[in-house]
Design an enzyme around this catalytic site. Structure first.
Site, PDB file in Angstrom:
ATOM      1  N   ILE A 141       0.892  -1.155   0.000  1.00  0.00           N
ATOM      2  CA  ILE A 141       0.000   0.000   0.000  1.00  0.00           C
ATOM      3  C   ILE A 141       0.931   1.205   0.000  1.00  0.00           C
ATOM      4  O   ILE A 141       1.840   1.303   0.833  1.00  0.00           O
ATOM      5  CB  ILE A 141      -0.958   0.008   1.217  1.00  0.00           C
ATOM      6  CG1 ILE A 141      -1.883   1.237   1.180  1.00  0.00           C
ATOM      7  CG2 ILE A 141      -0.231  -0.089   2.536  1.00  0.00           C
ATOM      8  CD1 ILE A 141      -2.983   1.211   2.238  1.00  0.00           C
ATOM      9  N   SER A 142       0.757   2.091  -0.951  1.00  0.00           N
ATOM     10  CA  SER A 142       1.704   3.183  -1.148  1.00  0.00           C
ATOM     11  C   SER A 142       1.774   4.108   0.056  1.00  0.00           C
ATOM     12  O   SER A 142       0.813   4.286   0.802  1.00  0.00           O
ATOM     13  CB  SER A 142       1.326   4.010  -2.385  1.00  0.00           C
ATOM     14  OG  SER A 142       1.557   3.286  -3.560  1.00  0.00           O
ATOM     15  N   GLN A 143       2.938   4.719   0.209  1.00  0.00           N
ATOM     16  CA  GLN A 143       3.135   5.769   1.206  1.00  0.00           C
ATOM     17  C   GLN A 143       2.132   6.897   0.938  1.00  0.00           C
ATOM     18  O   GLN A 143       1.940   7.303  -0.205  1.00  0.00           O
ATOM     19  CB  GLN A 143       4.562   6.292   1.062  1.00  0.00           C
ATOM     20  CG  GLN A 143       4.932   7.412   1.989  1.00  0.00           C
ATOM     21  CD  GLN A 143       6.342   7.916   1.718  1.00  0.00           C
ATOM     22  OE1 GLN A 143       7.065   7.362   0.893  1.00  0.00           O
ATOM     23  NE2 GLN A 143       6.719   8.981   2.401  1.00  0.00           N
TER      24      GLN A 143
END
Length: 217
Positions: free
Chosen positions: A64-66
């Protein structure tokens, strides 16, 4: 499903404040991210970490992206209400939720079947309406083209010509391009005369884009 409590809403507001300090100024992006309960996209054991500005593993070799990365890409994309948007790489579904909150008519495509099923189920539970596609995002999704905006959430070796072709005139493609260690963000605009304008921006690290025009050879 865990609830979205006063505590998690407060944690989310702290995150939004930190994104402002890091230079994110797009108010509609910040408003959308303040509405999406990021902790529901992670295992409940990670609740205390959900609103840190960090990427997390979600299994299947994906992350899950930053939040900063989500905010950065979403700001570049600058989605207007009702625009048809293609997202390449549904992943956890978090970025998709932000785009829907911004008013996108979203088509999102995922290469990994387990992640596709999981994200589709979660977003439907959260009442986020989008068009979920299982397939090779590096080739785009021709049946619903052209798109006003296309967002790629994985690192590509080159800009897939298929995605540029599926952009509407006046449309924009945001994509990280580079090697497996580091990628540079590109903003690719298809001008009203059909010409292409490329703008190279900051460097990031994404999981690899898989598929015919990705790293699957």
């Amino acid at each position: 499903m865990a609830a979205d409590t006063y505590k998690t809403k407060g944690m989310r507001q702290v995150l939004i404040n930190s994104l402002r300090k890091k230079g994110i100024t797009h108010e509609r992006v910040l408003e959308a991210m303040n509405k999406v309960p990021r902790h529901l996209f992670l295992d409940s054991a990670f609740l205390s970490y959900a609103y840190q500005d960090k990427a997390f593993n979600i299994g299947e070799g994906q992350t899950i992206s930053q939040p900063y990365t989500v905010a950065y890409q979403s700001s570049l994309l600058d989605v207007q209400i009702g625009e048809k948007v293609l997202e390449i790489g549904t992943g956890s579904g978090y970025q998709a939720s932000v785009l829907i909150e911004m008013g996108a008519n979203l088509y999102t495509i995922e290469y990994n079947r387990k992640l596709y099923e999981k994200a589709k189920h979660l977003l439907q539970k959260l009442k986020y309406k989008g068009n979920f596609i299982y397939g090779d995002g590096s080739q785009g999704f021709t049946p619903s083209a052209p798109y006003h905006k296309i967002l790629v959430t994985a690192g590509a070796p080159t800009v897939p010509h298929t995605l540029v072709e599926q952009l509407a005139e006046g449309g924009r493609l945001v994509i990280p391009v580079g090697n497996l260690q580091s990628q540079q963000m590109y903003c690719i605009d298809k001008l009203p005369n059909g010409k292409i304008k490329e703008t190279a921006l900051d460097f990031f690290v994404f999981v690899p884009l898989l598929g015919k025009y990705g790293w699957d050879k």
